[in-house]
Design an enzyme around this catalytic site. Structure first.
Site, mmCIF file in Angstrom:
data_model
loop_
_atom_site.group_PDB
_atom_site.id
_atom_site.type_symbol
_atom_site.label_atom_id
_atom_site.label_comp_id
_atom_site.label_asym_id
_atom_site.label_seq_id
_atom_site.Cartn_x
_atom_site.Cartn_y
_atom_site.Cartn_z
ATOM 1 N N THR A 153 0.873 -1.187 0.000
ATOM 2 C CA THR A 153 0.000 0.000 0.000
ATOM 3 C C THR A 153 0.909 1.236 0.000
ATOM 4 O O THR A 153 1.318 1.678 -1.056
ATOM 5 C CB THR A 153 -0.992 0.008 1.189
ATOM 6 O OG1 THR A 153 -0.265 -0.105 2.397
ATOM 7 C CG2 THR A 153 -1.995 -1.111 1.062
ATOM 8 N N THR A 190 2.272 -8.346 12.052
ATOM 9 C CA THR A 190 2.257 -7.069 11.347
ATOM 10 C C THR A 190 1.103 -7.018 10.368
ATOM 11 O O THR A 190 0.252 -7.896 10.345
ATOM 12 C CB THR A 190 3.570 -6.842 10.587
ATOM 13 O OG1 THR A 190 3.551 -5.510 10.089
ATOM 14 C CG2 THR A 190 3.705 -7.797 9.413
ATOM 15 N N GLU A 277 6.860 4.601 7.096
ATOM 16 C CA GLU A 277 6.434 5.843 6.442
ATOM 17 C C GLU A 277 7.342 6.997 6.840
ATOM 18 O O GLU A 277 7.448 7.353 8.013
ATOM 19 C CB GLU A 277 4.974 6.132 6.787
ATOM 20 C CG GLU A 277 4.040 5.221 5.997
ATOM 21 C CD GLU A 277 2.581 5.333 6.388
ATOM 22 O OE1 GLU A 277 1.755 4.746 5.686
ATOM 23 O OE2 GLU A 277 2.279 6.004 7.394
ATOM 24 N N ASN A 401 0.617 10.708 5.481
ATOM 25 C CA ASN A 401 -0.612 10.414 6.211
ATOM 26 C C ASN A 401 -1.650 11.513 6.152
ATOM 27 O O ASN A 401 -2.826 11.276 6.392
ATOM 28 C CB ASN A 401 -0.298 10.028 7.652
ATOM 29 C CG ASN A 401 0.233 8.621 7.692
ATOM 30 O OD1 ASN A 401 -0.462 7.694 7.313
ATOM 31 N ND2 ASN A 401 1.491 8.471 8.095
ATOM 32 N N THR A 406 -6.354 11.326 -0.457
ATOM 33 C CA THR A 406 -6.593 12.323 -1.513
ATOM 34 C C THR A 406 -6.009 11.861 -2.846
ATOM 35 O O THR A 406 -5.179 10.974 -2.895
ATOM 36 C CB THR A 406 -5.991 13.690 -1.153
ATOM 37 O OG1 THR A 406 -4.606 13.524 -0.909
ATOM 38 C CG2 THR A 406 -6.682 14.238 0.070
#
Lengths: 406, 406
Positions: A153, A190, A277, A401, A406
């Site tokens: 992702t 995870t 991230e 994040n 969007t």
């Protein structure tokens, strides 16, 4: 922006496992987003799942199927978590299992469904079912890397690890893939990890090894302290290797296999952190000298999840005061802070609860400039120790994040 | 970048209190950084301090002085926290108290020292002692706003609140100042807060009111979940107002004063959040329908401290899946998620544990665009409720904390 990760190479096929991926149009942009993993008949399967109370529909279905059947397939979609979707979500997840059962001739209960992506949106079942025949037709033993890509992702790089070991006269192979980058503070497992081996091992032994390996790997990492609704970790043993079935926990073969699997689990879980991230640093937090393991873990996570410690690492600033403050907040009420030692790699920055006499800002800064840093805290009150892995907290994390939907 | 805060106006002097500020050159840039607050003889003083085990040297000294003496002065420096400084820090803090005692004619134990700023650096005692005579000379009843400015660190705006009430025939005044913006998850008190009233109240009654007010205000806020080493909150009652001394917890006067003080405490603690590091939103998190207050607090903080929830607010993205996930992680193991309701202001976004039938993304987005948002979670399993206040997590937070020591 991952730390020290390369595109995986030499990923070994596992005798008894075939995989396939395709595009079910679950993302606006065209990409592979649906993955099928097939296990040979007779394979043993063990799995652990998220402890988040809002566990996703596929997690609930997979748990149920696992208690009632011997699974033959994992069906995994990215782009939609099918979480927070109530009764509809459970129904949708069942429908895809049933459709796959029709396409393969297995039973619905022999399919384990997995989803990852945005929470709270209805699973587009038709898009998935349409491409199932294509998915089944393309099954191949050599598609591990494709699978590692299709389950991603916010991951920036596919993550896969392979290893071979000898078990007596037999060569055993292990291959695993994992996805995960944010909402990472697994509690049992995870985001999504699938690890397979051709070892021949009784199911209850396999389950024991899974718990051991997870507790040394996926249960020792954090990006942001948020436990996902969809965490799942599946370990498959096809039993195709030619050695005597492992059915004794005290045997040498059990120990060898446990070690090898744990090492693959650790490498996979660390890959999640390296691709965390916004990660610009890969941080190992080791806490030694604890009275119990639990207090070592508490201190390690308090440091790893402090936004102030994380941002100091982002800035390569050896702001050790923030580390002390985090230790002081970790809830060990009888801790004598005057004994605490803290090391950045081999540099002692704190001794007797204050700045080490030998420490200079220059020494600290040299270490902080590295991509990979080991922080060691010695509590000096016992014999226990624990290690966890985490990232820093960067602008990139906020960007990823804040813009996720969007 | 504060939310809904203006420069305080009409800050009332308190009969019996004088203040003074000056520049002791504790910052590279010239600014006021040293503050003195003098209380008239006979004033009662109550205080609460951080529960961080690494509590700073001045906190340890202030606690000790408070048990042995009736304080006459607070001496507060910004720019250096005097924390993680060991024996040297305790000595340094004592030296400044002694120097002030010499300059004013009071006893060393009648001085309460406070420090805020970078952790782990030695307090520049000489710089402070040099300017003490100037500080004492300039004491004035009208310097509250100057004090609010001189105690700031990463705060972007001085924070002060005043209020008057009637107690029978008497008019009572209350004025408080606070500093704090990051490392905010107070545990008994925020960074530094000083609140004074001319009310006449017995010391044990004052202490009770302080605990009550702190638990409804400074102990209900979080910016980043990090509890500081220096948190302190001091409440002074000079007794100069002309009413009968409050010595009965069941009296009407006690209730009136407790209400008024709690309201000032709440306004001050909310100002800390409105000026939270990088704050672009002021968020009220209300959790209702809990079996106990503690579970309401646990759920509220889990939401308030989730980086994923915070970044969704930064982006004005009504990503309610992240809110559900945070609730699911709050550790209430017997919670029935199928009863959960979530509201953004008056818009119901989740009912029965999933997206509300009446909810549309448009409705959610309208609320998310606001600067001030109230998030309400109904657990539907009891009668308890709690409210806390927090901020979002923005690029600005990272910037401030990555560059703090440069």
């Amino acid at each position: 922006m991952s730390v020290g990760l390369k595109l995986p190479t030499s990923i070994l096929p596992i005798n008894g496992i075939r995989l396939s991926t395709c595009c079910a149009n679950l993302y606006k942009k065209k990409r592979t987003d649906l993955t099928l993993i097939e296990f040979a008949e007779g394979s043993n399967v063990a799995a652990v799942f998220t402890k988040n109370l809002f566990c996703a529909a596929p997690v609930q279905i997979a748990k149920q199927h696992l208690t009632e059947y011997k699974p033959r397939y994992c069906l995994i979609n990215a782009g939609n978590a099918n979480a927070g979707t109530g009764e509809q979500g459970l129904l949708d997840s069942s429908i895809t299992c049933k459709a796959l059962a029709n396409a393969t001739g297995c039973k619905e209960g022999e399919v384990l469904p997995f989803s990852t992506g945005v929470i709270g949106e209805v699973l587009p079942v038709d898009k998935i079912n349409t491409v199932l025949p294509e998915l089944v037709e393309n099954l191949s033993a050599n598609s591990w890397l494709d699978a590692a890509k299709a389950i991603m992702t916010t991951d920036t790089i596919p993550k896969a690890v392979s290893k071979t070991i000898s078990l007596g006269e037999s060569a055993i192979s292990i291959t695993g893939v994992v996805k995960g980058s944010g909402m990472i503070r697994p509690n049992m497992a995870t985001m999504l990890a699938f690890i397979a081996t051709d070892a021949n091992i009784r199911k209850d032994m396999l389950e024991k090894i899974l718990l051991h390996a997870v507790n040394k790997s996926f249960n020792r990492i954090t990006v942001d302290g948020d436990t996902s609704t969809n965490d799942s970790c599946v370990l498959i043993a096809t039993g195709k290797a030619r050695h005597k079935c492992i059915d004794d926990q005290s045997s040498e073969e059990y120990a060898i296999l446990e070690n090898a699997l744990t090492s693959v689990f650790c490498e996979l879980s660390q890959a999640v952190i390296r691709d965390g991230e916004g990660a610009s640093k890969f941080l190992t937090i080791k806490v030694t000298g604890g009275k119990q393991q639990s207090e070592c873990i508490d201190v390690a996570y308090k440091i790893a999840e402090s936004p102030l410690v994380k941002t100091a690492f982002t800035a390569s600033d050896a702001n050790w005061g923030r580390i002390l403050s985090a230790i002081g907040n970790s809830g060990i009420n009888d801790l004598d802070i005057n004994n605490i030692e803290v090391f950045l790699d081999n540099i002692c920055i704190v001794e007797n609860g204050q700045r080490a006499a030998s420490y200079t800002e220059e020494k600290g800064s040299m270490v902080m400039l590295q991509d990979e840093i080991k922080l060691t805290v010695n509590l000096k009150r016992g014999e226990h120790q624990e290690v966890i892995w985490t990232t820093d907290l960067s602008h990139e994390y906020i960007k990823i994040n804040a813009e996720y939907r969007t």
